[in-house]
Design an enzyme around this catalytic site. Structure first.
Site, short mmCIF file in Angstrom:
data_model
loop_
_atom_site.label_atom_id
_atom_site.label_comp_id
_atom_site.label_asym_id
_atom_site.label_seq_id
_atom_site.Cartn_x
_atom_site.Cartn_y
_atom_site.Cartn_z
N LYS A 39 0.86 -1.19 0.00
CA LYS A 39 0.00 0.00 0.00
C LYS A 39 0.89 1.23 0.00
O LYS A 39 1.48 1.60 1.02
CB LYS A 39 -0.92 0.05 1.22
CG LYS A 39 -2.07 1.01 0.95
CD LYS A 39 -2.51 1.87 2.11
CE LYS A 39 -1.73 3.07 2.46
NZ LYS A 39 -1.92 4.26 1.63
N GLU A 76 9.21 0.99 11.11
CA GLU A 76 10.25 2.02 10.91
C GLU A 76 9.55 3.35 11.09
O GLU A 76 8.77 3.76 10.24
CB GLU A 76 10.84 1.93 9.49
CG GLU A 76 11.49 0.62 9.15
CD GLU A 76 12.86 0.46 9.80
OE1 GLU A 76 13.34 1.39 10.47
OE2 GLU A 76 13.43 -0.63 9.65
P1 NAP Z 1 1.95 8.18 8.18
O1 NAP Z 1 0.89 9.18 8.19
O2 NAP Z 1 2.18 7.38 9.39
O3 NAP Z 1 1.65 7.26 6.92
C1 NAP Z 1 2.48 6.18 6.55
C2 NAP Z 1 1.66 5.17 5.77
O4 NAP Z 1 0.67 4.62 6.64
C3 NAP Z 1 0.90 5.76 4.60
O5 NAP Z 1 0.88 4.81 3.55
C4 NAP Z 1 -0.48 5.95 5.17
O6 NAP Z 1 -1.50 5.97 4.18
C5 NAP Z 1 -0.61 4.74 6.05
N1 NAP Z 1 -1.63 4.87 7.12
C6 NAP Z 1 -2.28 5.98 7.54
N2 NAP Z 1 -3.14 5.66 8.52
C7 NAP Z 1 -3.04 4.34 8.73
C8 NAP Z 1 -3.67 3.43 9.62
N3 NAP Z 1 -4.58 3.81 10.51
N4 NAP Z 1 -3.30 2.13 9.57
C9 NAP Z 1 -2.36 1.70 8.71
N5 NAP Z 1 -1.74 2.53 7.82
C10 NAP Z 1 -2.07 3.82 7.84
O7 NAP Z 1 3.36 8.82 7.85
P2 NAP Z 1 3.69 9.81 6.68
O8 NAP Z 1 3.23 11.15 7.08
O9 NAP Z 1 3.21 9.24 5.40
O10 NAP Z 1 5.28 9.72 6.66
C11 NAP Z 1 6.07 10.51 7.46
C12 NAP Z 1 6.48 9.75 8.69
O11 NAP Z 1 7.17 8.57 8.34
C13 NAP Z 1 7.44 10.51 9.57
O12 NAP Z 1 7.09 10.35 10.91
C14 NAP Z 1 8.77 9.85 9.30
O13 NAP Z 1 9.71 9.99 10.31
C15 NAP Z 1 8.38 8.45 9.08
N6 NAP Z 1 9.40 7.74 8.29
C16 NAP Z 1 10.18 6.82 8.91
C17 NAP Z 1 11.16 6.14 8.20
C18 NAP Z 1 12.02 5.10 8.85
O14 NAP Z 1 12.61 4.30 8.14
N7 NAP Z 1 12.12 5.05 10.16
C19 NAP Z 1 11.34 6.42 6.85
C20 NAP Z 1 10.53 7.39 6.24
C21 NAP Z 1 9.56 8.04 6.99
P3 NAP Z 1 -2.08 7.35 3.53
O15 NAP Z 1 -1.17 8.44 3.98
O16 NAP Z 1 -2.03 7.10 2.08
O17 NAP Z 1 -3.46 7.51 4.02
#
Ligand code: NAP
Ligand code: MG
Length: 502
Positions: A199, A274
Site C-alpha cells: 500500500k 520504521e
Molecule cells: P503516516 O501518516 O504514518 O503514513 C504512513 C503510511 O501509513 C501511509 O501509507 C499511510 O497511508 C498509512 N496509514 C495511515 N493511517 C493508517 C492506519 N490507521 N493504519 C495503517 N496505515 C495507515 O506517515 P507519513 O506522514 O506518510 O510519513 C512521514 C512519517 O514517516 C514521519 O514520521 C517519518 O519519520 C516516518 N518515516 C520513517 C522512516 C524510517 O525508516 N524510520 C522512513 C521514512 C519516513 P495514507 O497516507 O495514504 O493515508
C-alpha cells in the site's frame, strides 16, 4: 492533468515515456491484473511544485485488499515463486533490477512530479537506491540456510534448522521516499520467497504503479507482487488485522505505527515498524567546521527536511558555537530552492499544502516559544508548497520544536559544554533513529558511540545508507530492521527439525 501541470512538464522537457504514463488511467495491480477500485472510487493526485492536478488513482476498498491477499496467498501456498530454485529467483530479481535501471530516468521524473523532490536527487538517491536494493537482495536466495547441531541430550538425533519464508507480507509505505522505501520492503521479502501486498502512500502512489508494470514485464509470476492504492485508514488498517497476512512491515509516523503494531500483535502477526525521529547531531570542538557545516546542512535539509533520520537537533560545543553557526548559515544560504523538475533544485516544495501548513505552524510555534530564528523560515506565496530552510538558535530542551518531529526543513540548535552534557541532551527524546557526531578525535568518538540510544550512528557524515547495512530505530523510532542480512531474519521462520536415528 490540468494546464498548470502540463505547462510545468513542457517547461522542463519531461520525457514522452513519463507523459504517456501520467496520461493513462491508473489502475491497481492485483493477481497480475490491472483493476479499478471495486466501488469505482478514485482520489486526486497532485503535483507539489505547482499545486496542480496530475491525475486520479483508484481508491481501494477492503474487498480489493481481500482480493490482493487471496492472490498473494494462492501464489505463496500453491504457486511457483517460493519453489523456484534459488538461482532462478536471483535471476528474476536481477531482471527486475535491470528493468528499473533501463527506466531509471523516467522513474525519477515520476517521483519528482508526484512527490515534489529534486529530479536530480530522485535519480541519484531514490532510484539508484531502489536498483541497488533489488540487486543486493537478488544475491541472497542462494545464501539462505539453517544449521546442523549436535544435541547433548541422551539419544541419537539428527537436529537441524530450516529457514522458511513467513508467507504473505503487507508493506505500508510513506510518501517521502516512495519507491525506495517500497524497495526496502519488497526486495527482501521476494528474495526469501514471500509474496507481497503493497500500500503506497496516497500522496505518492505513481512510481509504485509504474514499478508494478516492470514487475509484470520481468516475468515475475502473478500474485507475487500486488499493489492496492488508497487510504491508509482503510487499506493500511485492514492489513494490520487481516487473517491472510503473516507480516506487516510499516514505515511512517510513530502514532500510526503504534496503532498498526497493536492491531498486528492482536492477531499475532510479525511486525516491523520504521517510525519517526528527532535525531541529534553533536559538533565537537575539534571538528573540521567547514566540512561539518556542509554535512549537517545536508543531513537536515536534504529532501526539504522530509527525511526520517534527518539530523534536526544540533548541539555545538560552546567554544566553536558561534563560528559553526555562521558556517552553517552560510552553507544553508547556498541551497537552491526550486521546483522539483529543475535539475538545480536542492530545496523542493513540501509534499502537500497540509504538510506546508504543519511545518509553517512549527516555525511560528518556535518563535512563540522564544527560540531565536537566525535564518530563513519564510513561506513564499504560491504556486507550490515551498518553505525556506529555518535555523533556530539557543533552543531549550523543553520547547516543542526541540521535542517533536517536524518533518520539514527546520533545524534547532543549542550549545553544550561537556561530553556528558552532550550525551544527555542527545538521548533526551522518546525517539532513537540516528545520531551524528562531528569530530576527528577517535577516543572521544568511540567513547560516545556506545552511550547514544540510536539505531544508526554516523560519524562525520549523515544518512549514509547502503543495502548491506541495517536501518531501524531504537525506542519510539521502531521495531526490527530493514536492509542488510538482519532484515532477512524478520522475514523467515526458523523450523527446528529432530530426526531420531537408530
Ligand atoms: P503516516 O501518516 O504514518 O503514513 C504512513 C503510511 O501509513 C501511509 O501509507 C499511510 O497511508 C498509512 N496509514 C495511515 N493511517 C493508517 C492506519 N490507521 N493504519 C495503517 N496505515 C495507515 O506517515 P507519513 O506522514 O506518510 O510519513 C512521514 C512519517 O514517516 C514521519 O514520521 C517519518 O519519520 C516516518 N518515516 C520513517 C522512516 C524510517 O525508516 N524510520 C522512513 C521514512 C519516513 P495514507 O497516507 O495514504 O493515508
Ligand atoms: Mg503527489
Amino acid at each position: 492533468m490540468d494546464s498548470t501541470v502540463r505547462n510545468y512538464l513542457d517547461q522542463y522537457g519531461v520525457s514522452d515515456a513519463t507523459r504517456r504514463f501520467l496520461d493513462k488511467s491508473q489502475k491497481m495491480f492485483i493477481g497480475g491484473a490491472w483493476v479499478e477500485s471495486s466501488n469505482g472510487a478514485t482520489f486526486d493526485i497532485f503535483e507539489p511544485s505547482t499545486g496542480g492536478l496530475i491525475t486520479h488513482g483508484p481508491s481501494g476498498t477492503t474487498d480489493d485488499l481481500d482480493r490482493a491477499v487471496a492472490a498473494a496467498r494462492q501464489q505463496f501456498d500453491g504457486g511457483e515463486w517460493r519453489r523456484l530454485k534459488p538461482l532462478e529467483r536471483e535471476r528474476m530479481l536481477h531482471r527486475l533490477a535491470d528493468l528499473i535501471e533501463t527506466h531509471a530516468d523516467e522513474l525519477a521524473e515520476i517521483e519528482a512530479i508526484d512527490m515534489g523532490k529534486s529530479v536530480t536527487f530522485a535519480r541519484e538517491i531514490d532510484i539508484q537506491g531502489t536498483i541497488d536494493t533489488f540487486r543486493y537482495f537478488a544475491g541472497w536466495p542462494t545464501k539462505l540456510h539453517g544449521r546442523t547441531v549436535e544435541p547433548s541430550i541422551p539419544g541419537n538425533y539428527l537436529a537441524y534448522t530450516r529457514k522458511e519464508p513467513l508467507g504473505v507480507v503487507a508493506a505500508i509505505v510513506p510518501w517521502n521516499f516512495p519507491l525506495q522505501t517500497m524497495a526496502w520492503k519488497v526486495a527482501a521479502a521476494l528474495a526469501v520467497g514471500c509474496t507481497v501486498v503493497v500500500k503506497p502512500a496516497e500522496l505518492t502512489s505513481l512510481s509504485t504503479l509504474r514499478f508494478a508494470e516492470l514487475v509484470q514485464e520481468a516475468g515475475i509470476p502473478d500474485g507475487v507482487v500486488n499493489i492496492v492504492t488508497g487510504k491508509g485508514s482503510v487499506i493500511g488498517a485492514a492489513m494490520s488485522t487481516h487473517p491472510g497476512i503473516n507480516k506487516v512491515t510499516f514505515t511512517g509516523s510513530t502514532p500510526v505505527g503504534q496503532e498498526v503494531g497493536r492491531a498486528a500483535v492482536g492477531n499475532l502477526k510479525h511486525v516491523t515498524l520504521e517510525l519517526g525521529g528527532k535525531s541529534p547531531v553533536l559538533v565537537l570542538d575539534d571538528a573540521d567546521l567547514a566540512s561539518a557545516a556542509r554535512a549537517v546542512a545536508n543531513g537536515v535539509f536534504f529532501n526539504s527536511g522530509q527525511v526520517c533520520d534527518a539530523g534536526t537537533r544540533v548541539y555545538i560545543q560552546r567554544s566553536v558555537h558561534d563560528a559553526f553557526l555562521d558556517e552553517l548559515i552560510a552553507v544553508t544560504r547556498t541551497l537552491q530552492m526550486a521546483p522539483g523538475l529543475d535539475r538545480d533544485c536542492y530545496i523542493g516544495p513540501m509534499v502537500s499544502a497540509q504538510q506546508k501548513k504543519a511545518v509553517a505552524g512549527y516555525i511560528e510555534l518556535g518563535l512563540r516559544e522564544g527560540a531565536k530564528l537566525v535564518h530563513g523560515g519564510g513561506s513564499p506565496e504560491g504556486p507550490g508548497h515551498f518553505i525556506e530552510p529555518a535555523i533556530f538558535a539557543h533552543c531549550k530542551p523543553d520547547m516543542r520544536i526541540v521535542r517533536e518531529e517536524i518533518f520539514g526543513p527546520v533545524l534547532v540548535t543549542s550549545p553544550f559544554d561537556t561530553l556528558e552534557e552532550a550525551v544527555s541532551l542527545a538521548n533526551d527524546t522518546p525517539f532513537g533513529l540516528a545520531t551524528a557526531i562531528y569530530s576527528n578525535d577517535l577516543a572521544r568518538v568511540h567513547t560516545l558511540i556506545p552511550q547514544l540510544h540510536a539505531g544508526s550512528v554516523y560519524v562525520n557524515a549523515h544518512s549514509t545508507i547502503d543495502p548491506s547495512m541495517p536501518f531501524g530505530g531504537f525506542k519510539d523510532s521502531g521495531l526490527g530492521k530493514d536492509l542488510g542480512p538482519e532484515q532477512l531474519d524478520y522475514l523467515m521462520e526458523t523450523k527446528a527439525v529432530w530426526i531420531t536415528l537408530p
